[in-house]
Motif scaffolding. Structure first.
Motif, PDB file in Angstrom:
ATOM      1  N   UNK A 199       7.787  27.737  -8.143  1.00  0.00           N
ATOM      2  CA  UNK A 199       8.168  28.926  -8.907  1.00  0.00           C
ATOM      3  C   UNK A 199       8.817  28.464 -10.204  1.00  0.00           C
ATOM      4  N   UNK A 200       8.464  29.133 -11.313  1.00  0.00           N
ATOM      5  CA  UNK A 200       9.027  28.759 -12.611  1.00  0.00           C
ATOM      6  C   UNK A 200       9.573  30.013 -13.280  1.00  0.00           C
ATOM      7  N   UNK A 201      10.824  29.923 -13.743  1.00  0.00           N
ATOM      8  CA  UNK A 201      11.430  31.003 -14.522  1.00  0.00           C
ATOM      9  C   UNK A 201      11.608  30.500 -15.948  1.00  0.00           C
ATOM     10  N   UNK A 202      11.094  31.265 -16.909  1.00  0.00           N
ATOM     11  CA  UNK A 202      11.156  30.870 -18.321  1.00  0.00           C
ATOM     12  C   UNK A 202      11.986  31.881 -19.090  1.00  0.00           C
ATOM     13  N   UNK A 203      12.802  31.378 -20.020  1.00  0.00           N
ATOM     14  CA  UNK A 203      13.677  32.266 -20.790  1.00  0.00           C
ATOM     15  C   UNK A 203      13.104  32.608 -22.162  1.00  0.00           C
ATOM     16  N   UNK A 204      12.213  31.771 -22.683  1.00  0.00           N
ATOM     17  CA  UNK A 204      11.628  32.065 -23.996  1.00  0.00           C
ATOM     18  C   UNK A 204      10.222  31.472 -24.072  1.00  0.00           C
ATOM     19  N   UNK A 247      10.421  35.446 -14.243  1.00  0.00           N
ATOM     20  CA  UNK A 247      10.108  34.707 -13.025  1.00  0.00           C
ATOM     21  C   UNK A 247       8.611  34.728 -12.760  1.00  0.00           C
ATOM     22  N   UNK A 248       8.067  33.536 -12.429  1.00  0.00           N
ATOM     23  CA  UNK A 248       6.654  33.383 -12.091  1.00  0.00           C
ATOM     24  C   UNK A 248       6.575  32.627 -10.764  1.00  0.00           C
ATOM     25  N   UNK A 249       6.041  33.270  -9.738  1.00  0.00           N
ATOM     26  CA  UNK A 249       6.015  32.695  -8.396  1.00  0.00           C
ATOM     27  C   UNK A 249       4.660  32.059  -8.090  1.00  0.00           C
ATOM     28  N   UNK A 250       4.719  30.968  -7.302  1.00  0.00           N
ATOM     29  CA  UNK A 250       3.520  30.281  -6.790  1.00  0.00           C
ATOM     30  C   UNK A 250       2.532  29.931  -7.909  1.00  0.00           C
ATOM     31  N   UNK A 251       3.032  29.285  -8.947  1.00  0.00           N
ATOM     32  CA  UNK A 251       2.156  28.932 -10.071  1.00  0.00           C
ATOM     33  C   UNK A 251       1.271  27.738  -9.733  1.00  0.00           C
ATOM     34  N   UNK A 252       1.686  26.920  -8.764  1.00  0.00           N
ATOM     35  CA  UNK A 252       0.871  25.786  -8.344  1.00  0.00           C
ATOM     36  C   UNK A 252       1.319  25.375  -6.942  1.00  0.00           C
ATOM     37  N   UNK A 265       0.838  -1.195   0.000  1.00  0.00           N
ATOM     38  CA  UNK A 265       0.000   0.000   0.000  1.00  0.00           C
ATOM     39  C   UNK A 265       0.873   1.244   0.000  1.00  0.00           C
ATOM     40  N   UNK A 266       0.542   2.180  -0.849  1.00  0.00           N
ATOM     41  CA  UNK A 266       1.326   3.394  -0.967  1.00  0.00           C
ATOM     42  C   UNK A 266       1.047   4.317   0.213  1.00  0.00           C
ATOM     43  N   UNK A 267       2.148   4.908   0.739  1.00  0.00           N
ATOM     44  CA  UNK A 267       1.992   5.848   1.853  1.00  0.00           C
ATOM     45  C   UNK A 267       1.819   7.269   1.374  1.00  0.00           C
ATOM     46  N   UNK A 268       2.282   7.583   0.149  1.00  0.00           N
ATOM     47  CA  UNK A 268       2.055   8.897  -0.438  1.00  0.00           C
ATOM     48  C   UNK A 268       1.182   8.708  -1.682  1.00  0.00           C
ATOM     49  N   UNK A 269       0.188   9.559  -1.828  1.00  0.00           N
ATOM     50  CA  UNK A 269      -0.750   9.412  -2.954  1.00  0.00           C
ATOM     51  C   UNK A 269      -0.917  10.747  -3.665  1.00  0.00           C
ATOM     52  N   UNK A 270      -1.240  10.657  -4.957  1.00  0.00           N
ATOM     53  CA  UNK A 270      -1.559  11.833  -5.754  1.00  0.00           C
ATOM     54  C   UNK A 270      -3.027  11.733  -6.162  1.00  0.00           C
ATOM     55  N   UNK A 271      -3.755  12.809  -5.939  1.00  0.00           N
ATOM     56  CA  UNK A 271      -5.185  12.804  -6.287  1.00  0.00           C
ATOM     57  C   UNK A 271      -5.519  14.064  -7.077  1.00  0.00           C
ATOM     58  N   UNK A 272      -6.462  13.937  -7.997  1.00  0.00           N
ATOM     59  CA  UNK A 272      -6.864  15.080  -8.806  1.00  0.00           C
ATOM     60  C   UNK A 272      -6.026  15.209 -10.059  1.00  0.00           C
ATOM     61  N   UNK A 273      -6.137  16.376 -10.704  1.00  0.00           N
ATOM     62  CA  UNK A 273      -5.404  16.656 -11.940  1.00  0.00           C
ATOM     63  C   UNK A 273      -4.878  18.080 -11.885  1.00  0.00           C
ATOM     64  N   UNK A 274      -3.601  18.221 -12.204  1.00  0.00           N
ATOM     65  CA  UNK A 274      -3.021  19.564 -12.276  1.00  0.00           C
ATOM     66  C   UNK A 274      -3.198  20.049 -13.713  1.00  0.00           C
ATOM     67  N   UNK A 275      -3.962  21.120 -13.863  1.00  0.00           N
ATOM     68  CA  UNK A 275      -4.232  21.637 -15.201  1.00  0.00           C
ATOM     69  C   UNK A 275      -3.020  22.396 -15.725  1.00  0.00           C
ATOM     70  N   UNK A 276      -3.080  22.723 -17.025  1.00  0.00           N
ATOM     71  CA  UNK A 276      -1.933  23.388 -17.635  1.00  0.00           C
ATOM     72  C   UNK A 276      -1.662  24.725 -16.954  1.00  0.00           C
ATOM     73  N   UNK A 277      -0.376  25.086 -16.952  1.00  0.00           N
ATOM     74  CA  UNK A 277       0.073  26.307 -16.280  1.00  0.00           C
ATOM     75  C   UNK A 277       0.432  27.326 -17.354  1.00  0.00           C
ATOM     76  N   UNK A 278      -0.152  28.512 -17.243  1.00  0.00           N
ATOM     77  CA  UNK A 278       0.120  29.582 -18.203  1.00  0.00           C
ATOM     78  C   UNK A 278       0.985  30.638 -17.519  1.00  0.00           C
ATOM     79  N   UNK A 279       2.160  30.895 -18.094  1.00  0.00           N
ATOM     80  CA  UNK A 279       3.086  31.865 -17.495  1.00  0.00           C
ATOM     81  C   UNK A 279       3.680  32.734 -18.585  1.00  0.00           C
ATOM     82  N   UNK A 280       4.466  33.729 -18.183  1.00  0.00           N
ATOM     83  CA  UNK A 280       5.197  34.588 -19.105  1.00  0.00           C
ATOM     84  C   UNK A 280       6.692  34.384 -18.895  1.00  0.00           C
ATOM     85  N   UNK A 281       7.461  34.855 -19.873  1.00  0.00           N
ATOM     86  CA  UNK A 281       8.910  34.753 -19.713  1.00  0.00           C
ATOM     87  C   UNK A 281       9.339  35.572 -18.500  1.00  0.00           C
TER      88      UNK A 281
END
Length: 353
Positions: free
Chosen positions: A82-87, A40-45, A22-38
């Protein structure tokens, strides 16, 4: 009956096996697509909303089918990303939850990026050291359009993508480095064994002081408090804990005086001895070796002649009466065989003369 018992045993074993896996850590639900800009983007999920466990969860990620080129992803311990995108473009990532017992993965999450291309280069994770368990993986990434070179223990590997997934296959310390243009970022990765080793509490060091008498001059010792280890030379003496040089002129003067006193004492002893010898105090009495007949000495005629037999005795007394005591001469003559009457007769005759 036997069939029912066998079936019951199989059901119990199956239930135990299911519980053990039996798994002790589980993932539930669905993480939808993340929309960001080039940039730094903080707390995107917030991953803590999707992963659950009774134990503490550590978060990681890996690239999806679209890759994560140009992205720098940082995940805090509370699950915020947090996600930082260059292009601009579309990327994809898979998030991982790990509670040190089991691991669970999220769905593949698309990251839609818009905006102008960023020239700056950044590295992820933004740490210098980290720890992994044996067999555990970690993704390192570089944002920007520069080509990337990856080094493991200062050896260039055949990998030029902007992200590199490292797996700690051996228990040791690894040196991972990414070079993008003129920028570089090193990581020191410690891969630990699964075995738990109790930490050893170091003992407090016992302060060591100088030990007098061990033949070693130690800090704090001097000729005053430890003469056994700190000895002054033959031409110096200890004063106030320091060896002070003795002036050679004083030493020579003292030696000269001592030699002079010895010479005077020796001369004095010799002088006294010679003086005593001059007085005749140590002269020995003459002895007559034999009583051989002595030829008569021509003497002047005397009024009363003495027998020729007594002439040697007469000469003995005449020669020595002025030098020795008469009693000593008598005793010496008697030892030579002369009788008392002969001695008295000779002395009386000499006295009359």
């Amino acid at each position: 009956m036997l069939k029912r018992l066998s079936f019951l045993v199989l059901m119990i074993l199956f239930s135990v096996n299911v519980l053990a896996q039996e798994e002790t850590v589980t993932f539930s639900g669905t993480i939808f697509e993340i929309t960001i800009e080039t940039g730094m983007n903080n707390n995107v999920v917030d991953l803590s909303s999707y992963f659950t466990s009774d134990n503490a969860i550590g978060y990681k990620y890996k690239q999806g089918k679209s890759g994560i080129e140009g992205l720098v992803i940082e995940i805090a311990s509370d699950g915020k990303v947090n996600i930082e995108a260059s292009n601009a473009g579309t990327r994809s990532v898979i998030f991982i939850g790990d509670d040190d017992i089991t691991v669970a993965e999220s769905n593949e999450v698309n990251v839609i990026i818009s905006g102008d291309t960023q020239v700056s280069v950044s590295f992820s994770p933004d740490v210098e050291t980290m720890e992994l368990k044996e067999g555990e993986s970690q993704t390192f990434a570089v944002s920007g359009d520069e080509s990337v070179e990856w080094y493991v223990d200062d050896v260039l590997i055949n990998h030029t993508e902007s992200s590199y997934e490292f797996t700690g296959e051996e228990v040791k310390i690894y040196n991972i480095k990414a070079v993008a243009g003129e920028s570089a970022k090193p990581w020191l990765v410690s891969v630990l064994s699964e075995e738990i080793v109790d930490p050893v509490t170091p003992l407090d060091p016992v302060p060591q002081g100088p030990e007098c008498g061990n033949g070693i001059r130690e800090t704090g010792e001097n000729c005053g408090n430890c003469a056994a280890d700190v000895k002054c030379s033959s031409n110096s003496r200890c004063e106030g804990g320091n060896c002070v040089l003795v002036k050679q002129t004083n030493l020579i003067l003292y030696l000269g005086l001592l030699v002079g006193i010895i010479i005077l004492a020796v001369v004095g002893v010799i002088f006294v001895r010679k003086k005593l010898l001059a007085k005749g105090g140590n002269k020995s009495l003459p002895t007559q070796q034999t009583r051989k007949p002595v030829q008569p000495v021509q003497k002047k005629p005397v009024s009363q002649p003495i027998s020729a037999q007594l002439i040697p005795l007469v000469n003995y007394f005449k020669t020595n009466l002025s030098k020795y005591k008469i009693m000593d001469l008598k005793q010496q003559a008697m030892k030579q065989g002369w009788t008392k009457e002969q001695i008295n007769k000779v002395l009386a005759w000499i006295k009359k003369k």
